[in-house]
Design a protein around this motif. Sequence first.
Motif, short mmCIF file in Angstrom:
data_model
loop_
_atom_site.label_atom_id
_atom_site.label_comp_id
_atom_site.label_asym_id
_atom_site.label_seq_id
_atom_site.Cartn_x
_atom_site.Cartn_y
_atom_site.Cartn_z
N ASP A 84 -0.55 20.75 12.11
CA ASP A 84 0.80 20.67 12.63
C ASP A 84 0.88 21.38 13.98
O ASP A 84 -0.12 21.83 14.53
CB ASP A 84 1.80 21.29 11.64
N GLU A 85 2.12 21.46 14.50
CA GLU A 85 2.30 22.06 15.82
C GLU A 85 2.00 23.55 15.82
O GLU A 85 1.41 24.07 16.78
CB GLU A 85 3.74 21.82 16.29
N ALA A 86 2.38 24.25 14.76
CA ALA A 86 2.14 25.70 14.73
C ALA A 86 0.65 26.00 14.84
O ALA A 86 0.24 26.89 15.61
CB ALA A 86 2.71 26.29 13.45
N ARG A 89 0.41 15.44 18.89
CA ARG A 89 1.57 15.40 19.78
C ARG A 89 1.71 16.70 20.57
O ARG A 89 2.18 16.70 21.71
CB ARG A 89 2.84 15.12 18.97
N THR A 90 1.30 17.82 19.97
CA THR A 90 1.39 19.11 20.66
C THR A 90 0.44 19.13 21.86
O THR A 90 0.81 19.62 22.94
CB THR A 90 1.04 20.25 19.70
N MET A 116 3.26 8.41 19.06
CA MET A 116 3.65 9.00 20.34
C MET A 116 4.97 8.43 20.86
O MET A 116 5.08 8.02 22.01
CB MET A 116 2.53 8.77 21.37
N ASP A 117 5.97 8.40 20.01
CA ASP A 117 7.29 7.93 20.42
C ASP A 117 8.21 9.13 20.61
O ASP A 117 7.88 10.24 20.23
CB ASP A 117 7.86 6.98 19.37
N ARG A 165 7.79 19.93 20.08
CA ARG A 165 8.01 20.07 21.52
C ARG A 165 8.13 18.72 22.22
O ARG A 165 8.91 18.56 23.17
CB ARG A 165 6.88 20.89 22.14
N LEU A 166 7.35 17.73 21.76
CA LEU A 166 7.38 16.43 22.43
C LEU A 166 8.73 15.75 22.26
O LEU A 166 9.22 15.08 23.17
CB LEU A 166 6.26 15.54 21.89
#
Length: 523
Positions: free
Chosen positions: A331-333, A368-369, A392-393, A403-404
Motif C-alpha cells: 500500500d501507500e504507507a 500509484r505512490t 492509474m485513473d 496521493r495520486l
Amino acid sequence: MAKKLSIIVVLLALMGATAAAQDAKAVLQAAAKGMGTEALKCITYSGTGGYVGIVGQGYSPGDDWPKVELASFSRTINFDARTMREEQVRRQGNYPSRGGGGIPIQGEQRLINLISGNYAWNLQGTNVNPQPAAAATRQLEIWLDPHGFLKGAMAAKDLVGFERYEGGPSREGGFGEKRNILAYTMGKFRIQGSINNQNEVVRVQTFVPTPLLGDTVEEKTYGGYKQFGGVKFPTNFHHHTNWDHEERPQGYFGVRDGGHNSFGITIANVQPNMCGEAVTVPAAVQNTAVPPVRVESQKLADGVFYLTGGSHHSVAVEFSDFVTVVEAPLDEARSLAVIGEVKKLIPNKRIKYVVNTHHHFDHSGGLRTYVHEGAIPVAHRDLVPYYYYAVMDLAPRTLEPDRLSLYPPDEFQETFVLEGVQNDKYTISDGTRIMDLHLVEGNPHAVGMLMVHLPKEKLLIEADLFNPPAASAPLPTTASAANTSLYNNVQRLKLNVAQIVPIHGRVFPWADFVKIAGSGKTN
C-alpha cells in the motif's frame, strides 16, 4: 410574494423528506417483521460444499479470483454484542491450481476468525494472532448479513428509501424486478440493501478500500429463503468483491478485469438465538495496535540494497543518474516508507523506474505512490492495459484516499508513461550497470510474471515463485510447481545466479535452491 413562495418551497421539501423517511421506516418494519429480525439477538448458521475466492490473486487480470473449496463453514453472530466467530475448513478440491494466495492448498486448512467491537484476531489451535488492521472490515461483515443489515437500518440516523428495478429477469417477465431499497451509513461505509416483494433482503452492497483499485464494491446476494424457528434466512449465499463484469465499463472495453466471485455456499443449518460461547477479547489482542511501517536495508552489492522489515520486500538499484526500485508492494504507507529509505541510501537521484513483478494486489498496491513520485512503472505487456485503465485513473477514493487521487500531477493523463516488456525481456542500463527483466514462462502463479537479473552481481530477484525457509529450518525435500518453473526458466535463459533475492523471506544461495528444485521431486 417571493418570500411566501420560498416558505412554501421549503415546507414542501420538508414534507417530502418526512414522507420519504416514513416510507423507508415502513419498508424496514415490514422486512424486519417478515424475516423475524426484531426477536433475533444472535444467530448461528453453517453449510458445506461452497467456495472462497482469493481476492486480488487471479492468474491474470481477466480471470476470476482463484477458488478453493469450503469443506465446512460456520458463523455465529451476536448482534447486540457486535461479535462474530467464523470457522472455515478449506481445501483445493477440483479447482485449478493456478493463481496466488497460497494455491494450491496442501491437505485441509482450518481458519478461525473473530471480531468483538473494534478488536479482531485469528485462532490457530490455542494460539492467538491479533489482526488489528482487519477490525473495520470484519465488523462491517456483521452488518452485511441480511439480518445485520436490517438491525443496522433500525439504528441508523440517516436511513433513506426508494424504489427501483434491478436484477435479472423478473417473475412477471421482462428484465428487472421491482425492489425497495434502504440505504444508510455506518462509519465511513455506505450500505444499501435491496428488499423484494416477499420482504426478503436479497442484496446488500457497500464499498471497501483496496490500495490498487480504490473504492471496491463488496456485494452480497441472498436467495432460497426458508423458515428456521420463526426466522426467515437465506440458504444461498453468493458474494462479489469487485463489480460482476469481465470488462471495464466507462469506455474501457477490451480491458479485462475479471475478478469478482469471492464466496458462495449453501446454508443447511440455521439456529436462531443460538449465541454460542461469549466472545472474550484476549489481552494480547487488546494490547496490539496496527504496527508502524518498518523498513530495514541490507547492502547486497555496490549500489544494490535489499529493503526489508515487513512481509514484503523491495530492492533498490543505483544507476549513474537514477534509481530503479523493484516491487511496490502492499500500500501507500509501505511505499512512502521505502521511498524515504531509498532517498537516504541514494540521495539526490530520482527514482526513475519501478519494476512490477506481477499484478497481484499485495505486489502492486504501492504502484500509484511511485507514479505520484514521478517514477515510470515497468510491467509485462499483458498487464499494461489493465494498469493503465483500471489502476492509474483519477477517480475519487472516498474511503482511503491516496496521493495520486488527492494531488494529481500536472497533466497526468496526458504525460503518464507505463513501460511494457514487449519481447519477454527488457533491459535497464546506464551503459555500465545492467538490469535484465525476463518473463517467467509457464509459471502457475501469474500471467506476465517477471524476474529480475543483475548479471554482474549474479543476483536474481523474484516474487512468490520461491519463498525460502527460515534460516533454522530444514530445506524442503520437494519442489512446488512454482519452484520448478523458476528453476527451468533460469536454466532456459542460461542465467548466472549466485543468490536469490526474494520479495518474501531472505537472501538464499542458488546452490541450495538447486538441491530443492533440481531434484526432480515435486509436491
